[in-house]
Design a protein around this motif. Sequence first.
Motif: not given
Length: 158
Positions: A45-51, A66-88
Amino acid sequence: MTQRVLFVCLGNICRSPLAEGVFRHLVTERGLDDRIEVDSAGTGGWHVGEGPDPRSLEVAVRNGVSLDGQSARRIENGDLADFHWVVAMDTDNERDLRRLAEASGEARIHRLRDFDPEGAGDVPDPYYGGPQGFDVVYAMVERSCRALLDRVEAELGR
Ligand code: 4NP
């Protein structure tokens, strides 16, 4: 069915923002914007909110991505259910994601370079290296994302 793809690295400022941008670029090229959603997150979570890191921005722009509009966020529990592909991006990220999934062999968790036609491995963390590291990362991300998109696209009709 819409497919949702989440790219995950440690800080969500170097590698996974590049993967998100490259993958979205390829999705647009194939006319699939309304069928495939793309996002990225970090295990830390060190860079949350940064571009994105300026070195990631530079290599992206140089390659027409383009990487426009991106801002760092930390993974959340719900992500594992929400996304069909979680790619490390690397083995550490994958291990952390499997921990979040309570060590299950959660089928939707992958490593990006498992799709690399030139061979599996980690996308190395370029944060403390020089800018040439970002070119290496870009090339790995680009060829792996193309192959991943072939797989995701194949799921759309099901
Ligand atoms: P990323 O790179 O995981 O590709 O975004 C890193 C960014 C920041 C840090 C480590 C890796 N950090 O330690 O702050």
